[in-house]
Design a protein around this motif. Structure first.
Motif, PDB file in Angstrom:
ATOM      1  N   THR A 156      51.946  57.123  76.417  1.00 28.78           N
ATOM      2  CA  THR A 156      52.130  55.800  77.029  1.00 28.78           C
ATOM      3  C   THR A 156      50.785  55.099  77.140  1.00 28.78           C
ATOM      4  OG1 THR A 156      54.085  56.485  78.259  1.00 28.78           O
ATOM      5  CG2 THR A 156      52.851  54.621  79.133  1.00 28.78           C
ATOM      6  N   ILE A 197      53.612  57.260  86.501  1.00 27.62           N
ATOM      7  CA  ILE A 197      53.119  58.341  85.656  1.00 27.62           C
ATOM      8  C   ILE A 197      53.768  59.641  86.133  1.00 27.62           C
ATOM      9  CG2 ILE A 197      51.071  58.777  87.106  1.00 27.62           C
ATOM     10  CD1 ILE A 197      49.488  59.282  84.487  1.00 27.62           C
ATOM     11  N   ARG A 198      54.061  60.533  85.213  1.00 28.93           N
ATOM     12  CA  ARG A 198      54.647  61.828  85.580  1.00 28.93           C
ATOM     13  C   ARG A 198      53.543  62.821  85.933  1.00 28.93           C
ATOM     14  NH1 ARG A 198      58.370  62.988  80.429  1.00 28.93           N
ATOM     15  NH2 ARG A 198      58.526  65.041  81.448  1.00 28.93           N
ATOM     16  N   GLU A 201      51.179  64.132  83.156  1.00 24.99           N
ATOM     17  CA  GLU A 201      51.247  63.263  81.973  1.00 24.99           C
ATOM     18  C   GLU A 201      49.890  62.638  81.670  1.00 24.99           C
ATOM     19  OE1 GLU A 201      53.511  59.169  80.416  1.00 24.99           O
ATOM     20  OE2 GLU A 201      53.715  59.830  82.495  1.00 24.99           O
ATOM     21  N   GLN A 203      48.058  59.387  79.973  1.00 26.47           N
ATOM     22  CA  GLN A 203      48.260  58.009  79.541  1.00 26.47           C
ATOM     23  C   GLN A 203      46.933  57.405  79.096  1.00 26.47           C
ATOM     24  OE1 GLN A 203      50.208  55.646  82.571  1.00 26.47           O
ATOM     25  NE2 GLN A 203      52.126  56.839  82.462  1.00 26.47           N
ATOM     26  N   TRP A 205      44.819  54.046  79.280  1.00 23.13           N
ATOM     27  CA  TRP A 205      44.668  52.780  79.990  1.00 23.13           C
ATOM     28  C   TRP A 205      43.514  52.008  79.375  1.00 23.13           C
ATOM     29  CZ3 TRP A 205      45.081  53.752  86.018  1.00 23.13           C
ATOM     30  CH2 TRP A 205      46.351  54.277  86.299  1.00 23.13           C
ATOM     31  N   GLN A 257      45.381  61.355  83.794  1.00 21.60           N
ATOM     32  CA  GLN A 257      46.424  62.379  83.851  1.00 21.60           C
ATOM     33  C   GLN A 257      47.019  62.421  85.256  1.00 21.60           C
ATOM     34  OE1 GLN A 257      44.301  65.904  82.292  1.00 21.60           O
ATOM     35  NE2 GLN A 257      45.423  65.605  80.380  1.00 21.60           N
ATOM     36  N   GLY A 258      48.347  62.387  85.298  1.00 23.83           N
ATOM     37  CA  GLY A 258      49.044  62.396  86.572  1.00 23.83           C
ATOM     38  C   GLY A 258      48.767  63.661  87.362  1.00 23.83           C
ATOM     39  N   THR A 290      53.160  58.780  91.129  1.00 24.61           N
ATOM     40  CA  THR A 290      53.335  59.985  90.318  1.00 24.61           C
ATOM     41  C   THR A 290      54.669  60.620  90.697  1.00 24.61           C
ATOM     42  OG1 THR A 290      50.939  60.314  90.326  1.00 24.61           O
ATOM     43  CG2 THR A 290      52.301  62.171  89.622  1.00 24.61           C
TER      44      THR A 290
END
Length: 445
Positions: A156, A197-198, A201, A203, A205, A257-258, A290
């Motif tokens: 993502t 965000i999981r 996870e 992402q 940005w 990262q989540g 999260t």
């Protein structure tokens, strides 16, 4: 307000290149639009405070028609792109008059670095007012993710475009700006949106300061920023930061990262630019939630994209740039002279490497930005800078500070500019003209 009651982050709409060409139109007009939590008159691109993102690939051509529907001259600068400074490309000396149009054409090199850039007004003496009013948007050069491990190719991605505005009546204030005055911070034109965000996870940005004047000191409690590109230029070694200072005009592409399930905030911490400068208070920018099915955190690599190191390059010339200002702080000077577009202040030769020393003699921080070619930051206040993440197009200079850069002039000749990217300082004189000349006996391009 609960996270569920706050609007979800909306990434800007995109205009995407097809078959190597991006054809689009940008209309500049004064409109009452949604800005943060209110309706205000703004100077818009295509009727929006947060205009379309232009998404391209190295080697593409951008054919862009700008139509001016406001009653003052404007133009367009593609900040950070390695394109010609000559018309009809990134010629910042162009003035598009009211009710007129101009057709820009930017041909990018196949070696154009991939990352986040932006576009904005660069109209002489009016750039701060026009960018503060809303004239700025994002450019993305794909494909940064493909340098990551295959498991991270399709993560993502979010644009985090930082724009701020001051209010005057029912309008965004554009003139007589006080940089330290209270200002409303937005992300993609939204006030405190939610980013989901999981747990675990990863992402991508794209953090971009596309406002006129202010600084951000970003912090995300419990989560580190893994920097993979600066000013659109991938780093050769990824590094992690708890906070990132994003000066006016700068960008950082980062992996986040989540963590554990819960809610935190993306905030900007208090920041002061010196005894003669400005002070920016803490502000919440976005709510990060999260939640969901946990993921196994990816291993973030260290080695990333190899980059040229100019530390051993033969230096053809050395230049010295000194920033000063008057006591009132309303006139700024490069080597003792205020900006004059009719005057050439520096000349350089295509194909050479030069070393520039930039000294800030004032009691406030300034930035250094140069068009057409990016540069390697060699030292800050006499201390060598890490070559693994030393490439930029915009850097901060501390009050009474000094930086040394090296720059290789490639591909393009023509007149361009260097300046402080605190645009109010630029408009008040802190800009100079550089003419990149062809090697002796050859014609320009």
């Amino acid at each position: 307000m609960s996270a569920s009651a706050i609007a979800k982050l909306q990434d800007p709409p995109e205009r995407i290149s097809r078959n190597g060409v991006l054809k689009t139109t940008i209309v500049v007009e004064r409109r009452k639009v949604q800005v943060g939590d209110r309706q205000l008159y703004a100077t818009t691109y295509n009727g929006s405070y947060m205009p379309p993102t232009l998404r391209v690939r190295p080697g593409d051509r951008i054919d862009l028609t700008m139509a001016n529907r406001v009653d003052e001259n404007t133009n367009l600068h593609t900040h950070g792109l390695h394109v010609s400074p000559r018309a009809p490309a990134d010629d910042t000396f162009i003035a598009i008059k009211y009710n007129k149009s101009y057709r820009y054409s930017y041909k990018m090199s196949i070696n154009q670095p991939v990352g986040t850039y932006w576009y904005h007004s660069h109209a002489d003496i009016m750039s701060a007012a026009q960018v503060a009013g809303g004239e700025s948007g994002i450019i993305i050069v794909d494909s940064l993710q493909h340098y990551l491990p295959p498991s991270l190719h399709h993560i993502t991605e979010h644009t985090i475009a930082l724009k701020d505005f001051q209010v005057q009546g029912d309008s965004i204030k554009t003139h007589d700006l006080d940089i330290s005055a209270p200002t409303h911070r937005t992300v993609n034109g939204q006030h405190n949106p939610v980013v989901n965000i999981r747990p675990g996870e990863t992402q991508l940005w794209r953090l971009a300061n596309i406002g006129a004047n202010i600084y951000y000191k970003l912090h995300l409690p419990g989560i580190r920023f893994h920097v993979i590109a600066q000013d659109g230029i991938p780093v050769s070694k990824i590094y992690a930061q708890d906070t990132i200072v994003i000066d006016a005009g700068a960008r950082f592409d980062v992996l986040v990262q989540g963590g554990d399930p819960g809610t935190t905030r993306l905030e900007t911490l208090p920041y002061n630019t010196g005894t003669g400068g400005d002070s920016f208070p803490q502000a919440d920018l976005a709510t990060v939630v999260t939640r969901g099915v946990p993921m196994t955190p990816a291993v973030v690599p260290t080695d990333f994209v190899p980059h040229e190191d100019l530390s051993k390059a033969a230096v053809a010339d050395r230049k010295y740039v000194t920033y000063t200002e008057n006591a009132a702080g309303d006139n700024f000077f490069v080597n003792g002279r205020m900006y004059d577009p009719r005057r050439t202040d520096f000349t350089s030769t295509l194909g050479t490497v030069e070393e520039w020393t930039i000294r800030n003699k004032s009691d406030e921080q300034h930035t250094f930005h140069i068009h057409t070619n990016d540069f390697q930051l060699m030292s800050v206040n006499g201390k060598p800078y890490d070559a693994t993440h030393g490439w930029y197009d915009t850097v901060n200079i501390l009050a009474k500070g000094e930086i040394v850069i090296r720059i290789r002039f490639t591909d393009f000749t023509g007149r361009t500019v260097l300046h402080c990217h605190i645009l109010q300082h630029e408009d008040l004189g802190l800009m100079a003209v550089l003419d990149i000349l062809p090697p002796s006996g050859k014609t320009g391009q």
